[in-house]
Design a protein around this motif. Structure first.
Motif, PDB file in Angstrom:
ATOM      1  N   ASP A 178       1.627   6.415  -8.380  1.00 22.69           N
ATOM      2  CA  ASP A 178       1.218   7.625  -7.672  1.00 22.69           C
ATOM      3  C   ASP A 178       1.618   8.865  -8.454  1.00 22.69           C
ATOM      4  O   ASP A 178       0.833   9.803  -8.617  1.00 22.69           O
ATOM      5  CB  ASP A 178       1.856   7.675  -6.284  1.00 22.69           C
ATOM      6  N   ASP A 179       2.842   8.860  -8.953  1.00 19.54           N
ATOM      7  CA  ASP A 179       3.361  10.013  -9.674  1.00 19.54           C
ATOM      8  C   ASP A 179       2.629  10.215 -10.995  1.00 19.54           C
ATOM      9  O   ASP A 179       2.215  11.329 -11.328  1.00 19.54           O
ATOM     10  CB  ASP A 179       4.861   9.833  -9.912  1.00 19.54           C
ATOM     11  N   ASN A 180       2.448   9.150 -11.761  1.00 14.55           N
ATOM     12  CA  ASN A 180       1.828   9.268 -13.076  1.00 14.55           C
ATOM     13  C   ASN A 180       0.331   9.514 -13.016  1.00 14.55           C
ATOM     14  O   ASN A 180      -0.206  10.235 -13.858  1.00 14.55           O
ATOM     15  CB  ASN A 180       2.106   8.016 -13.915  1.00 14.55           C
ATOM     16  N   LEU A 181      -0.347   8.916 -12.063  1.00  9.71           N
ATOM     17  CA  LEU A 181      -1.797   9.039 -11.985  1.00  9.71           C
ATOM     18  C   LEU A 181      -2.244  10.190 -11.091  1.00  9.71           C
ATOM     19  O   LEU A 181      -3.408  10.579 -11.118  1.00  9.71           O
ATOM     20  CB  LEU A 181      -2.416   7.730 -11.492  1.00  9.71           C
ATOM     21  N   GLU A 213      -2.872   8.053  -4.978  1.00 17.57           N
ATOM     22  CA  GLU A 213      -2.253   6.873  -4.404  1.00 17.57           C
ATOM     23  C   GLU A 213      -2.982   5.608  -4.826  1.00 17.57           C
ATOM     24  O   GLU A 213      -3.839   5.111  -4.130  1.00 17.57           O
ATOM     25  CB  GLU A 213      -2.205   6.985  -2.872  1.00 17.57           C
ATOM     26  N   GLY A 214      -2.656   5.117  -6.009  1.00 14.54           N
ATOM     27  CA  GLY A 214      -3.158   3.824  -6.454  1.00 14.54           C
ATOM     28  C   GLY A 214      -2.249   2.743  -5.899  1.00 14.54           C
ATOM     29  O   GLY A 214      -1.041   2.913  -5.897  1.00 14.54           O
ATOM     30  N   ARG A 215      -2.783   1.682  -5.428  1.00 19.90           N
ATOM     31  CA  ARG A 215      -1.965   0.615  -4.830  1.00 19.90           C
ATOM     32  C   ARG A 215      -2.170  -0.683  -5.596  1.00 19.90           C
ATOM     33  O   ARG A 215      -3.284  -0.996  -6.011  1.00 19.90           O
ATOM     34  CB  ARG A 215      -2.329   0.393  -3.367  1.00 19.90           C
ATOM     35  N   LEU A 216      -1.098  -1.425  -5.754  1.00 18.05           N
ATOM     36  CA  LEU A 216      -1.193  -2.746  -6.337  1.00 18.05           C
ATOM     37  C   LEU A 216      -1.784  -3.703  -5.321  1.00 18.05           C
ATOM     38  O   LEU A 216      -1.582  -3.526  -4.121  1.00 18.05           O
ATOM     39  CB  LEU A 216       0.193  -3.249  -6.744  1.00 18.05           C
ATOM     40  N   PRO A 217      -2.512  -4.716  -5.765  1.00 17.62           N
ATOM     41  CA  PRO A 217      -3.070  -5.687  -4.831  1.00 17.62           C
ATOM     42  C   PRO A 217      -1.964  -6.399  -4.058  1.00 17.62           C
ATOM     43  O   PRO A 217      -0.884  -6.636  -4.594  1.00 17.62           O
ATOM     44  CB  PRO A 217      -3.804  -6.684  -5.721  1.00 17.62           C
ATOM     45  N   GLN A 218      -2.261  -6.746  -2.850  1.00 15.21           N
ATOM     46  CA  GLN A 218      -1.277  -7.430  -1.992  1.00 15.21           C
ATOM     47  C   GLN A 218      -1.092  -8.844  -2.432  1.00 15.21           C
ATOM     48  O   GLN A 218      -1.818  -9.610  -2.742  1.00 15.21           O
ATOM     49  CB  GLN A 218      -1.717  -7.403  -0.537  1.00 15.21           C
ATOM     50  N   LYS A 236       7.922  -3.693  -5.928  1.00 18.37           N
ATOM     51  CA  LYS A 236       6.515  -3.337  -5.732  1.00 18.37           C
ATOM     52  C   LYS A 236       6.394  -1.881  -5.264  1.00 18.37           C
ATOM     53  O   LYS A 236       5.560  -1.129  -5.766  1.00 18.37           O
ATOM     54  CB  LYS A 236       5.878  -4.281  -4.718  1.00 18.37           C
ATOM     55  N   GLU A 237       7.232  -1.471  -4.324  1.00 18.61           N
ATOM     56  CA  GLU A 237       7.195  -0.096  -3.834  1.00 18.61           C
ATOM     57  C   GLU A 237       7.539   0.892  -4.942  1.00 18.61           C
ATOM     58  O   GLU A 237       6.931   1.961  -5.042  1.00 18.61           O
ATOM     59  CB  GLU A 237       8.157   0.075  -2.661  1.00 18.61           C
ATOM     60  N   MET A 238       8.500   0.539  -5.777  1.00 16.19           N
ATOM     61  CA  MET A 238       8.869   1.413  -6.890  1.00 16.19           C
ATOM     62  C   MET A 238       7.713   1.567  -7.876  1.00 16.19           C
ATOM     63  O   MET A 238       7.441   2.667  -8.363  1.00 16.19           O
ATOM     64  CB  MET A 238      10.113   0.861  -7.598  1.00 16.19           C
TER      65      MET A 238
END
Length: 56
Positions: free
Chosen positions: A45-48, A51-56, A37-39
């Motif tokens: 983050d790098d591509n977009l 800081e986009g985050r996946l849902p928990q 998930k962290e990867m």
């Protein structure tokens, strides 16, 4: 295979009571899920560029 690796595998088999392929999948999810998930978040983050985050 080294004795150290053999011991690690034996400990994992005992810890997760692995009896089937599904048990192996569950163990791998438990062991690696947070890292994957962290990867993925870092890749987003790098591509977009933010800081986009996946849902928990």
């Amino acid at each position: 295979m080294t004795d150290g690796k053999r011991n690690i595998i034996q400990q994992l088999l005992e810890e997760y009571d692995i009896q089937s392929a599904e048990d192996i999948q569950d163990a791998l999810k438990d062991l690696l899920g947070g890292t994957i998930k962290e990867m993925m978040e870092a890749e987003m983050d790098d591509n977009l560029g933010y800081e986009g985050r996946l849902p928990q």
